[in-house]
Design a protein around this motif. Sequence first.
Motif, PDB file in Angstrom:
ATOM      1  N   LEU A 188       0.845  -1.182   0.000  1.00  0.00           N
ATOM      2  CA  LEU A 188       0.000   0.000   0.000  1.00  0.00           C
ATOM      3  C   LEU A 188       0.887   1.240   0.000  1.00  0.00           C
ATOM      4  CD1 LEU A 188      -1.946  -2.284   0.915  1.00  0.00           C
ATOM      5  CD2 LEU A 188      -3.140  -0.571   2.275  1.00  0.00           C
ATOM      6  N   ALA A 225      -7.978  -3.211   8.477  1.00  0.00           N
ATOM      7  CA  ALA A 225      -8.674  -3.360   7.208  1.00  0.00           C
ATOM      8  C   ALA A 225      -9.504  -2.104   6.942  1.00  0.00           C
ATOM      9  CB  ALA A 225      -9.575  -4.586   7.239  1.00  0.00           C
ATOM     10  N   LEU A 229      -9.170   3.722   5.686  1.00  0.00           N
ATOM     11  CA  LEU A 229      -8.195   2.778   6.218  1.00  0.00           C
ATOM     12  C   LEU A 229      -7.399   3.450   7.336  1.00  0.00           C
ATOM     13  CD1 LEU A 229      -6.036   0.228   4.408  1.00  0.00           C
ATOM     14  CD2 LEU A 229      -4.832   1.956   5.726  1.00  0.00           C
ATOM     15  N   TYR A 231      -4.926  -7.654   5.515  1.00  0.00           N
ATOM     16  CA  TYR A 231      -4.180  -6.403   5.614  1.00  0.00           C
ATOM     17  C   TYR A 231      -3.225  -6.536   6.795  1.00  0.00           C
ATOM     18  CZ  TYR A 231      -7.341  -4.166   2.288  1.00  0.00           C
ATOM     19  OH  TYR A 231      -8.041  -3.832   1.153  1.00  0.00           O
ATOM     20  N   GLN A 251       1.113  -3.953   3.774  1.00  0.00           N
ATOM     21  CA  GLN A 251       0.788  -4.730   2.583  1.00  0.00           C
ATOM     22  C   GLN A 251      -0.539  -5.459   2.779  1.00  0.00           C
ATOM     23  OE1 GLN A 251       3.924  -7.093   0.803  1.00  0.00           O
ATOM     24  NE2 GLN A 251       5.536  -5.904   1.824  1.00  0.00           N
ATOM     25  N   ARG A 252      -1.027  -5.998   1.672  1.00  0.00           N
ATOM     26  CA  ARG A 252      -2.191  -6.871   1.709  1.00  0.00           C
ATOM     27  C   ARG A 252      -1.940  -8.052   0.779  1.00  0.00           C
ATOM     28  NH1 ARG A 252      -6.338  -2.460  -0.994  1.00  0.00           N
ATOM     29  NH2 ARG A 252      -5.275  -2.254  -3.015  1.00  0.00           N
TER      30      ARG A 252
END
Length: 312
Positions: free
Chosen positions: A30, A45, A55, A291, A300-301
């Motif tokens: 992200l 999340a 978010l 997430y 990151q996810r």
Amino acid sequence: MTRPKETLDCVKLLDEYQRKQARAEKAERLLFEGVEGKDVYNIAAPFEDQGEMVLPGRVEPRDSEYSQVMFFVERSGKWQPREGAPVFDLQDPFHTRIGGELIIGGVQIYPHPDQAGMLMWRTVFYSGNSVSELKEFFKGPDGMKDLRLVELADGSIGIFTRPQGEKGGRGKIGFARVRSLKDLTLEVINDAPLLEGQFSDEEWGGANEAHLLKDGRVGVLGHTACYDKAGDRHYYPMAFVLNPSDGSFTDMELIAIRDRFLPGPAKRPDLRDVVFSGGLVRNADGTAVLYAGISDADAQRIVIDDPFAKFE
């Protein structure tokens, strides 16, 4: 409370995960703007607020533990601070809804009252109809992170705790329930029974997010952690299911590991193998998007198998 079939330590859990060849795909970093070169990690999340996805993330200089929780919205593939949203002096944000009201929480740090130069921490909760209306309503016990709430099928409130010290060692999960938020007290939290046998005394873990399942049980997204012989930390995302009616729970299982995410920076060398479960978005096709905070420096996810689908 009911003991699971076997106490599984990190090594056994990791071996089980690798043998399963579990789904872990579409890893994505992200990207954040408007944070003045600071790291954003240990994200929750995204959730819907006033018609857009928001978010929460932990925003922090690389060389500091003093962080802020900010709320971000996505614009052209990058996450930017939401205009007019509050900024809290907290770590590790999380969210849920109880009685239709938004609940936001995080970890507050402050100087240790008895040990000069040391820090203490506690979990702080805010509530409101929207992000812009959040007001503090409860502080958890001193020294307790990973305190989580979930609205149960009968309208009562489930409470996941994580005491440390004489009761919880390095950190173990407890569970209690109250009829409403008005009944939430430090005494209830401190007296919550532990989920016995879930962690060995050398390891620790906590709940990060709770999902009410169709049958009234609770799917718990959490983390389990340990030190290696060199003193480096290893954090793994895990999941299990708890029955709030009788306190029984399934064995935990790992749902991701650091190697399945993209390479990236670490806050310190001993934090390279850290994945901190932030939140889970469950999809209708049996997958879920995890997430996560990565190595205390990155967000990151990744797409995984929904760890709770087999229980519904």
